[in-house]
Design an enzyme around this catalytic site. Structure first.
Site, short mmCIF file in Angstrom:
data_model
loop_
_atom_site.label_atom_id
_atom_site.label_comp_id
_atom_site.label_asym_id
_atom_site.label_seq_id
_atom_site.Cartn_x
_atom_site.Cartn_y
_atom_site.Cartn_z
N MET A 30 28.07 63.20 -33.45
CA MET A 30 28.90 64.41 -33.37
C MET A 30 30.24 64.09 -32.70
O MET A 30 30.95 64.98 -32.25
CB MET A 30 28.17 65.51 -32.60
CG MET A 30 26.89 65.94 -33.33
SD MET A 30 26.37 67.60 -32.96
CE MET A 30 26.09 67.47 -31.22
N ALA A 32 33.09 62.46 -29.92
CA ALA A 32 33.28 62.27 -28.48
C ALA A 32 32.53 60.99 -28.09
O ALA A 32 31.65 60.98 -27.23
CB ALA A 32 32.79 63.47 -27.67
N LEU A 33 32.91 59.92 -28.77
CA LEU A 33 32.14 58.68 -28.73
C LEU A 33 32.21 57.97 -27.39
O LEU A 33 33.25 57.95 -26.73
CB LEU A 33 32.63 57.74 -29.84
CG LEU A 33 32.54 58.33 -31.26
CD1 LEU A 33 33.10 57.33 -32.27
CD2 LEU A 33 31.12 58.72 -31.62
N GLY A 36 27.33 54.35 -25.72
CA GLY A 36 26.01 54.55 -26.34
C GLY A 36 26.13 54.60 -27.86
O GLY A 36 25.42 53.89 -28.58
N HIS A 37 27.08 55.41 -28.34
CA HIS A 37 27.30 55.47 -29.79
C HIS A 37 27.71 54.10 -30.33
O HIS A 37 27.24 53.66 -31.38
CB HIS A 37 28.44 56.45 -30.11
CG HIS A 37 28.17 57.88 -29.76
ND1 HIS A 37 28.88 58.55 -28.79
CD2 HIS A 37 27.29 58.78 -30.26
CE1 HIS A 37 28.46 59.79 -28.70
NE2 HIS A 37 27.49 59.97 -29.57
N ASP A 150 17.73 60.70 -27.70
CA ASP A 150 17.21 61.94 -28.32
C ASP A 150 15.86 61.61 -28.95
O ASP A 150 15.72 61.59 -30.17
CB ASP A 150 18.21 62.45 -29.37
CG ASP A 150 19.54 62.82 -28.74
OD1 ASP A 150 19.69 63.95 -28.28
OD2 ASP A 150 20.44 61.94 -28.68
N SER A 185 26.41 60.33 -22.25
CA SER A 185 26.33 61.52 -23.12
C SER A 185 27.73 62.08 -23.29
O SER A 185 28.55 62.03 -22.36
CB SER A 185 25.43 62.57 -22.46
OG SER A 185 25.67 63.84 -23.05
N SER A 186 27.99 62.63 -24.47
CA SER A 186 29.30 63.26 -24.72
C SER A 186 29.52 64.42 -23.77
O SER A 186 30.64 64.82 -23.51
CB SER A 186 29.38 63.76 -26.16
OG SER A 186 29.09 62.72 -27.04
P1 AMP Z 1 25.30 62.68 -30.67
O1 AMP Z 1 26.73 62.40 -30.99
O2 AMP Z 1 25.08 63.14 -29.27
O3 AMP Z 1 24.63 63.54 -31.73
O4 AMP Z 1 24.58 61.28 -30.75
C1 AMP Z 1 24.65 60.47 -31.90
C2 AMP Z 1 23.65 59.35 -31.78
O5 AMP Z 1 23.93 58.58 -30.63
C3 AMP Z 1 22.21 59.87 -31.62
O6 AMP Z 1 21.34 59.04 -32.39
C4 AMP Z 1 21.97 59.72 -30.15
O7 AMP Z 1 20.61 59.55 -29.82
C5 AMP Z 1 22.77 58.45 -29.85
N1 AMP Z 1 23.09 58.40 -28.43
C6 AMP Z 1 23.60 59.39 -27.66
N2 AMP Z 1 23.70 58.99 -26.37
C7 AMP Z 1 23.25 57.71 -26.33
C8 AMP Z 1 23.08 56.74 -25.30
N3 AMP Z 1 23.39 57.01 -24.03
N4 AMP Z 1 22.59 55.52 -25.63
C9 AMP Z 1 22.24 55.24 -26.91
N5 AMP Z 1 22.37 56.10 -27.94
C10 AMP Z 1 22.86 57.32 -27.65
#
Ligand code: AMP
Length: 278
Positions: A30, A32-33, A36-37, A150, A185-186
């Site tokens: 989503m 706001a990278l 982790g992303h 997640d 986290s974003s």
């Molecule tokens: P999001 O943009 O929050 O929907 O996350 C996109 C992907 O990145 C999802 O598969 C999340 O589980 C993964 N993600 C988010 N935060 C982390 C993190 N701290 N470490 C690894 N993967 C992450």
């Protein structure tokens, strides 16, 4: 990096790659990278020939309109990060590109949808499966990469892939953390300096549980962790649970693999975290 906002143009481009026998990896986000992303992107690059990342803030998975409105959308810096991370293709569609007006359909995900996050975010996983199904249909990836961050989302998407026989392999990637333990986290950018300190209690509680784990002590450890989090100023616990790694049902004392998961509001910001215990 090639950037597409149209599903048809992306589909055509991917078809030519597939004709050249390139394998396609997919990392849905989503935006706001953060690191982790980008770690998902690196793992995808090491396992597939061409990597597609998507950035789409999916409205159907938000049950709080304010949360959707304030979700960060720094698209220019996201594009830069993806370029630097070696992403081949970015798919960044608008809402109308993915959803028809008044679209309503859902999958029967069974109990998995109502546990843990499902209790606190009703309808969330219907939104997640809708958008991931659509994205899989457009990208047709050989392998898709998701974060353990997640954990329940991964299980839900795996269940959807199994139920619908989707020709994709899913890979769960480790959680990336800040040096002090906070899961990236974003949403962390919404935390004030003090909230950022208080938020550390979540990873501390998970680590304390893991460090003191012994079969037969699960209920005691959960109780202690809940107390620890409950005492932290500005932190409102939603759940702290130990569950079986595959079913997400409450862990038995003799479970061979369990996951401990936590969700809490720190100020106005909702955070989740988890740890796998083998
Ligand atoms: P999001 O943009 O929050 O929907 O996350 C996109 C992907 O990145 C999802 O598969 C999340 O589980 C993964 N993600 C988010 N935060 C982390 C993190 N701290 N470490 C690894 N993967 C992450």
């Amino acid at each position: 990096m090639k950037i597409f906002t149209s599903k048809h143009s992306l589909g055509e481009h991917l078809a030519t790659l597939r004709n050249k026998s390139k394998t396609i990896g997919f990392v849905p986000t989503m935006g706001a990278l953060h690191q982790g992303h980008l770690s998902l992107l690196q793992i995808a690059r090491s396992q597939t020939d061409q990597v597609v990342c998507s950035i789409f803030v999916n409205p159907t998975q938000f049950n709080d309109p304010k949360d959707l409105e304030k979700y960060p959308r720094p698209i220019e810096s996201d594009i830069q990060k993806l370029e630097q991370g070696g992403c081949d293709i970015l798919f960044n569609p608008g809402v109308n590109e993915l959803y028809a007006d008044n679209e309503q359909w859902h999958l029967n995900l069974g109990e998995l949808e109502h546990l843990l996050e499902g209790k606190f975010r009703p309808g969330h996983y219907q939104g997640v499966t809708q958008v991931v199904y659509k994205l899989f249909d457009i990208v047709k990836p050989d392998v898709a990469f998701f974060g353990q961050k997640d954990y329940q989302q991964f299980m839900v998407i795996q269940k959807m892939a199994d139920m619908l026989n989707l020709p994709v392999r899913l890979v769960m990637c480790p959680i990336l953390r800040e040096p002090d333990g906070l899961a990236m986290s974003s949403r962390n950018i919404h935390l004030s300096h003090d909230e950022r300190q208080h938020a550390l209690v979540l990873s501390k509680a998970l680590n304390w549980f893991a460090g003191n784990f012994e079969p037969g002590k699960v209920s005691f450890l959960i109780g202690h962790c809940k107390e620890m989090i409950g005492k932290e100023p500005g932190v409102e616990l939603e759940y702290f649970e130990a569950v079986e790694a595959d079913s997400l049902l409450p862990a038995a004392n003799n479970s061979s693999e369990m996951v401990i998961l936590v969700a809490a509001k720190v100020g106005q910001t909702r955070l989740i975290d988890n740890l796998i215990i083998s």
